[in-house]
Design a protein around this motif. Sequence first.
Motif, PDB file in Angstrom:
ATOM      1  N   GLN A   1       0.842  -1.191   0.000  1.00  0.00           N
ATOM      2  CA  GLN A   1       0.000   0.000   0.000  1.00  0.00           C
ATOM      3  C   GLN A   1       0.876   1.239   0.000  1.00  0.00           C
ATOM      4  N   PRO A   2       0.650   2.203  -0.902  1.00  0.00           N
ATOM      5  CA  PRO A   2       1.452   3.424  -0.878  1.00  0.00           C
ATOM      6  C   PRO A   2       1.160   4.261   0.355  1.00  0.00           C
ATOM      7  N   LEU A   3       2.156   5.013   0.799  1.00  0.00           N
ATOM      8  CA  LEU A   3       1.983   5.892   1.953  1.00  0.00           C
ATOM      9  C   LEU A   3       1.125   7.102   1.619  1.00  0.00           C
ATOM     10  N   SER A   4       1.181   7.526   0.359  1.00  0.00           N
ATOM     11  CA  SER A   4       0.454   8.736  -0.035  1.00  0.00           C
ATOM     12  C   SER A   4       0.217   8.715  -1.534  1.00  0.00           C
ATOM     13  N   GLU A   5      -0.893   9.317  -1.955  1.00  0.00           N
ATOM     14  CA  GLU A   5      -1.202   9.466  -3.372  1.00  0.00           C
ATOM     15  C   GLU A   5      -1.525  10.927  -3.646  1.00  0.00           C
TER      16      GLU A   5
ATOM     17  N   VAL B   1       6.696  21.669  -7.129  1.00  0.00           N
ATOM     18  CA  VAL B   1       7.431  21.180  -5.965  1.00  0.00           C
ATOM     19  C   VAL B   1       6.423  20.744  -4.920  1.00  0.00           C
ATOM     20  N   LEU B   2       6.541  19.493  -4.457  1.00  0.00           N
ATOM     21  CA  LEU B   2       5.639  18.947  -3.450  1.00  0.00           C
ATOM     22  C   LEU B   2       6.363  18.858  -2.116  1.00  0.00           C
ATOM     23  N   ASN B   3       5.655  19.201  -1.047  1.00  0.00           N
ATOM     24  CA  ASN B   3       6.172  19.030   0.309  1.00  0.00           C
ATOM     25  C   ASN B   3       5.592  17.736   0.868  1.00  0.00           C
ATOM     26  N   CYS B   4       6.422  16.722   0.979  1.00  0.00           N
ATOM     27  CA  CYS B   4       5.949  15.387   1.363  1.00  0.00           C
ATOM     28  C   CYS B   4       6.065  15.121   2.855  1.00  0.00           C
TER      29      CYS B   4
ATOM     30  N   GLY C   1       3.338  11.132   7.164  1.00  0.00           N
ATOM     31  CA  GLY C   1       2.852  10.773   8.482  1.00  0.00           C
ATOM     32  C   GLY C   1       1.368  10.495   8.543  1.00  0.00           C
ATOM     33  N   ASN C   2       0.574  11.087   7.652  1.00  0.00           N
ATOM     34  CA  ASN C   2      -0.878  10.916   7.760  1.00  0.00           C
ATOM     35  C   ASN C   2      -1.540  10.362   6.503  1.00  0.00           C
ATOM     36  N   GLY C   3      -0.765  10.111   5.449  1.00  0.00           N
ATOM     37  CA  GLY C   3      -1.322   9.489   4.253  1.00  0.00           C
ATOM     38  C   GLY C   3      -2.065  10.420   3.331  1.00  0.00           C
ATOM     39  N   ARG C   4      -2.085  11.711   3.643  1.00  0.00           N
ATOM     40  CA  ARG C   4      -2.797  12.650   2.781  1.00  0.00           C
ATOM     41  C   ARG C   4      -1.968  12.971   1.547  1.00  0.00           C
ATOM     42  N   ALA C   5      -2.589  13.642   0.587  1.00  0.00           N
ATOM     43  CA  ALA C   5      -1.872  14.071  -0.614  1.00  0.00           C
ATOM     44  C   ALA C   5      -0.837  15.120  -0.251  1.00  0.00           C
TER      45      ALA C   5
END
Length: 410
Positions: free
Chosen positions: A233-237, A268-271, A276-280
């Motif tokens: 399962q991916p951590l975030s999408e 640029v994405l801030n990951c 930590g919470n799985g959000r985009a």
Amino acid sequence: MAGKSKTRSLQVFDTELSADAVEWCPVSSSHNILACGTYQLQQGKRVSPPAAPVVFEFQQEESLSPPLIELQRMDTAAILDLKWCHVMVSGKAVLGMAAATGDIQLYTLIQSLSSLEVGADRLALSLDWSTGRMDSSDVRVVCSDSAGCVSVLSLAEGTLTALSQWKAHDFEAWISAFSYWDMQLVYSGGDDCILKGWDLRVGPSCPTFTSKRHSMGEFCMQVLLWDGRNMRQPLSESAMGGGVWRLKWHPAHQHLLLAACMHNGFHVLNCQEALGNGRACPVVASYILHNSLAYGADWSRLSLEKHAPCSPTAAEPKESLTETRGHLRIQYESPTASFDASLEDDAGRYIPEGTAVASSTLTAGPVSNPEGDVPSLTCLLASCSFYDHMLHVWRWDWTPDEAQQESEQC
């Protein structure tokens, strides 16, 4: 909140042929060297063999002249991907290129170093080095090709040697990469919409995992973040739109991800929070001045301790902005009438937005913000677009909001 974020163009360069890949050199003595890969489309053909990869030097002297200077133009087959080795080989920086003739070609800044064909009647589509953690003890290259194969090559005494090759995907294998946490692990993705992992210690007879979470061939419409220890399962999408062609992590700030999104520009994405919470992942900066497919993008490790001069102006108002003691300078004007503007003092130095006087020395890492001594970031980047054959060098200034800063310190 994304905090205060600003991008501005430093220079625009016409590469003449369609541009699809850019890479800043990661070797410390050559951080000012930038390579751009090109190829030329012809009607009825996917790619035309002739191409001219270009190597540049970024100069930081305070001057009105453009900072990017062409050093070398190489006549090669069409280039689908290029990457610098992270360490010196025999005392030289080495550039690897994936060519339309099915070759992996290695170059120094002066001459060809080595070349190896990975297969007949196929295109070499991507490559990656095993030196991502700056380890020079075992220099290898992994590459993927249009026949769906993945190859692992070794580099010893300046010569490429094939170690293994296997059929990884049913269609084109567009991407292959080492896991920088374990150089015995390799990832690959292709037009069959499958992401696979391979353990070189046990051989390629069976992948260590197979993921079908991508709805389109990799490259895809979404950015998925994974934990390599658990690929179920991916951590975030994060939906980006336009098709994601290249992804590059910031070399020092590992939560920042640069995405080249073909029809949707560069972002640029801030990951940090998403892990930590799985959000985009929130987008904290966008660069949309290209007028064609956004293909290549990369972060520079170069410190901006000296002011990076701007391209000659397209227009400059005569009146100074007295309240900020600066001039409005248009950095670039596109055929679609979009433009990027910034404030500069009489010496041509950049004035951050909302600042009453010119700022002090700039660096590529955290700097002091005049508005409140809040840590901020200044980055140098390069990007290229395909059909309009343009290479852009640009700068991003970012001051995160307080919540983001607290998250990053945890």
